[in-house]
Write a protein that holds these residues in place. Sequence first.
Motif, PDB file in Angstrom:
ATOM      1  N   MET A 145       0.846  -1.169   0.000  1.00 12.15           N
ATOM      2  CA  MET A 145       0.000   0.000   0.000  1.00 12.15           C
ATOM      3  C   MET A 145       0.892   1.232   0.000  1.00 12.15           C
ATOM      4  SD  MET A 145      -2.773   1.311   2.820  1.00 12.15           S
ATOM      5  CE  MET A 145      -1.799   0.812   4.199  1.00 12.15           C
ATOM      6  N   PRO A 146       1.075   1.867  -1.162  1.00  9.65           N
ATOM      7  CA  PRO A 146       1.895   3.071  -1.201  1.00  9.65           C
ATOM      8  C   PRO A 146       1.171   4.281  -0.603  1.00  9.65           C
ATOM      9  CG  PRO A 146       1.419   2.265  -3.428  1.00  9.65           C
ATOM     10  CD  PRO A 146       0.682   1.414  -2.473  1.00  9.65           C
ATOM     11  N   ILE A 147       1.938   5.072   0.105  1.00  8.06           N
ATOM     12  CA  ILE A 147       1.462   6.355   0.617  1.00  8.06           C
ATOM     13  C   ILE A 147       2.470   7.391   0.152  1.00  8.06           C
ATOM     14  CG2 ILE A 147       0.911   7.743   2.646  1.00  8.06           C
ATOM     15  CD1 ILE A 147       0.388   5.069   4.121  1.00  8.06           C
ATOM     16  N   VAL A 148       2.014   8.349  -0.633  1.00  6.26           N
ATOM     17  CA  VAL A 148       2.881   9.380  -1.192  1.00  6.26           C
ATOM     18  C   VAL A 148       2.428  10.725  -0.657  1.00  6.26           C
ATOM     19  CG1 VAL A 148       3.667  10.495  -3.312  1.00  6.26           C
ATOM     20  CG2 VAL A 148       3.209   8.028  -3.287  1.00  6.26           C
ATOM     21  N   THR A 149       3.364  11.508  -0.131  1.00  3.28           N
ATOM     22  CA  THR A 149       3.066  12.860   0.332  1.00  3.28           C
ATOM     23  C   THR A 149       3.694  13.852  -0.627  1.00  3.28           C
ATOM     24  OG1 THR A 149       3.026  12.126   2.630  1.00  3.28           O
ATOM     25  CG2 THR A 149       3.252  14.493   2.245  1.00  3.28           C
ATOM     26  N   VAL A 150       2.871  14.758  -1.142  1.00  2.00           N
ATOM     27  CA  VAL A 150       3.325  15.811  -2.038  1.00  2.00           C
ATOM     28  C   VAL A 150       3.238  17.123  -1.263  1.00  2.00           C
ATOM     29  CG1 VAL A 150       2.884  17.028  -4.207  1.00  2.00           C
ATOM     30  CG2 VAL A 150       2.449  14.555  -4.043  1.00  2.00           C
ATOM     31  N   GLN A 151       4.368  17.791  -1.099  1.00  2.47           N
ATOM     32  CA  GLN A 151       4.388  19.072  -0.391  1.00  2.47           C
ATOM     33  C   GLN A 151       4.782  20.170  -1.365  1.00  2.47           C
ATOM     34  OE1 GLN A 151       7.181  18.347   2.817  1.00  2.47           O
ATOM     35  NE2 GLN A 151       5.500  17.896   4.206  1.00  2.47           N
ATOM     36  N   VAL A 152       3.996  21.235  -1.378  1.00  6.16           N
ATOM     37  CA  VAL A 152       4.289  22.400  -2.199  1.00  6.16           C
ATOM     38  C   VAL A 152       4.053  23.648  -1.374  1.00  6.16           C
ATOM     39  CG1 VAL A 152       3.668  21.266  -4.375  1.00  6.16           C
ATOM     40  CG2 VAL A 152       1.951  22.565  -3.144  1.00  6.16           C
ATOM     41  N   THR A 153       4.678  24.732  -1.782  1.00  7.36           N
ATOM     42  CA  THR A 153       4.406  25.992  -1.103  1.00  7.36           C
ATOM     43  C   THR A 153       3.041  26.501  -1.539  1.00  7.36           C
ATOM     44  OG1 THR A 153       5.554  27.218  -2.841  1.00  7.36           O
ATOM     45  CG2 THR A 153       6.816  26.677  -0.858  1.00  7.36           C
ATOM     46  N   ARG A 154       2.374  27.194  -0.637  1.00 10.34           N
ATOM     47  CA  ARG A 154       1.057  27.741  -0.941  1.00 10.34           C
ATOM     48  C   ARG A 154       1.248  29.054  -1.695  1.00 10.34           C
ATOM     49  NH1 ARG A 154      -2.854  27.634   3.779  1.00 10.34           N
ATOM     50  NH2 ARG A 154      -2.999  25.511   3.044  1.00 10.34           N
ATOM     51  N   GLN A 155       1.169  28.938  -2.986  1.00 10.51           N
ATOM     52  CA  GLN A 155       1.237  30.113  -3.844  1.00 10.51           C
ATOM     53  C   GLN A 155       0.515  29.758  -5.128  1.00 10.51           C
ATOM     54  OE1 GLN A 155       5.523  30.342  -4.038  1.00 10.51           O
ATOM     55  NE2 GLN A 155       5.534  29.475  -6.060  1.00 10.51           N
ATOM     56  N   GLY A 156       0.005  30.726  -5.773  1.00 11.22           N
ATOM     57  CA  GLY A 156      -0.717  30.462  -6.999  1.00 11.22           C
ATOM     58  C   GLY A 156       0.216  30.120  -8.141  1.00 11.22           C
ATOM     59  N   THR A 157      -0.242  29.240  -8.991  1.00  7.08           N
ATOM     60  CA  THR A 157       0.537  28.890 -10.172  1.00  7.08           C
ATOM     61  C   THR A 157      -0.144  29.382 -11.444  1.00  7.08           C
ATOM     62  OG1 THR A 157      -0.551  26.739 -10.205  1.00  7.08           O
ATOM     63  CG2 THR A 157       1.593  26.874  -9.109  1.00  7.08           C
TER      64      THR A 157
ATOM     65  N   PRO B 113      -2.615  32.922 -12.853  1.00 12.09           N
ATOM     66  CA  PRO B 113      -3.009  34.288 -12.470  1.00 12.09           C
ATOM     67  C   PRO B 113      -4.279  34.305 -11.624  1.00 12.09           C
ATOM     68  CG  PRO B 113      -2.380  34.218 -14.781  1.00 12.09           C
ATOM     69  CD  PRO B 113      -2.412  32.792 -14.289  1.00 12.09           C
ATOM     70  N   GLY B 114      -4.228  35.053 -10.535  1.00  9.03           N
ATOM     71  CA  GLY B 114      -5.374  35.215  -9.653  1.00  9.03           C
ATOM     72  C   GLY B 114      -5.533  34.144  -8.588  1.00  9.03           C
ATOM     73  N   ALA B 115      -4.714  33.108  -8.615  1.00  7.17           N
ATOM     74  CA  ALA B 115      -4.819  32.028  -7.628  1.00  7.17           C
ATOM     75  C   ALA B 115      -3.761  32.229  -6.549  1.00  7.17           C
ATOM     76  CB  ALA B 115      -4.636  30.669  -8.297  1.00  7.17           C
ATOM     77  N   ASP B 116      -4.156  32.004  -5.298  1.00  6.93           N
ATOM     78  CA  ASP B 116      -3.199  32.122  -4.198  1.00  6.93           C
ATOM     79  C   ASP B 116      -2.840  30.762  -3.611  1.00  6.93           C
ATOM     80  OD1 ASP B 116      -5.561  31.533  -2.940  1.00  6.93           O
ATOM     81  OD2 ASP B 116      -5.423  33.127  -1.448  1.00  6.93           O
ATOM     82  N   ARG B 117      -3.236  29.719  -4.306  1.00  2.66           N
ATOM     83  CA  ARG B 117      -2.932  28.353  -3.885  1.00  2.66           C
ATOM     84  C   ARG B 117      -3.119  27.430  -5.084  1.00  2.66           C
ATOM     85  NH1 ARG B 117      -6.203  27.346   0.936  1.00  2.66           N
ATOM     86  NH2 ARG B 117      -5.386  25.254   0.734  1.00  2.66           N
ATOM     87  N   THR B 118      -2.785  26.183  -4.921  1.00  3.90           N
ATOM     88  CA  THR B 118      -2.985  25.198  -5.973  1.00  3.90           C
ATOM     89  C   THR B 118      -4.479  24.994  -6.175  1.00  3.90           C
ATOM     90  OG1 THR B 118      -0.951  24.131  -5.230  1.00  3.90           O
ATOM     91  CG2 THR B 118      -2.357  22.869  -6.697  1.00  3.90           C
ATOM     92  N   THR B 119      -4.904  24.953  -7.410  1.00  8.08           N
ATOM     93  CA  THR B 119      -6.339  24.813  -7.678  1.00  8.08           C
ATOM     94  C   THR B 119      -6.794  23.363  -7.458  1.00  8.08           C
ATOM     95  OG1 THR B 119      -6.070  24.279 -10.029  1.00  8.08           O
ATOM     96  CG2 THR B 119      -6.189  26.628  -9.439  1.00  8.08           C
TER      97      THR B 119
END
Length: 74
Positions: free
Chosen positions: A1-13, A15-21
């Motif tokens: 059972m794989p468990i994968v954690t994806v960590q990213v900074t909270r910023q828009g990628t 225009p107009g987004a301040d986080r990952t959509t």
Amino acid sequence: MPIVTVQVTRQGTVPGADRTTSAQKAAIHKGVTDLLQQVLGKDPDDTFVIFQEIELEDWGRGGTSLPAWRQSKG
């Protein structure tokens, strides 16, 4: 059972987004799951993907917060 954690900074990628959509997160969940199935033969129903967004100030690099580090690099 794989468990994968994806960590990213909270910023828009986009225009107009301040986080990952939501659409971007869904694509990451599917992409990671598909990759584990293709490469390792893992059952998608047994694959967990955890997506974590981290505030820029909570991520450090070079002994300082990420915003300060970026600012120092010009």
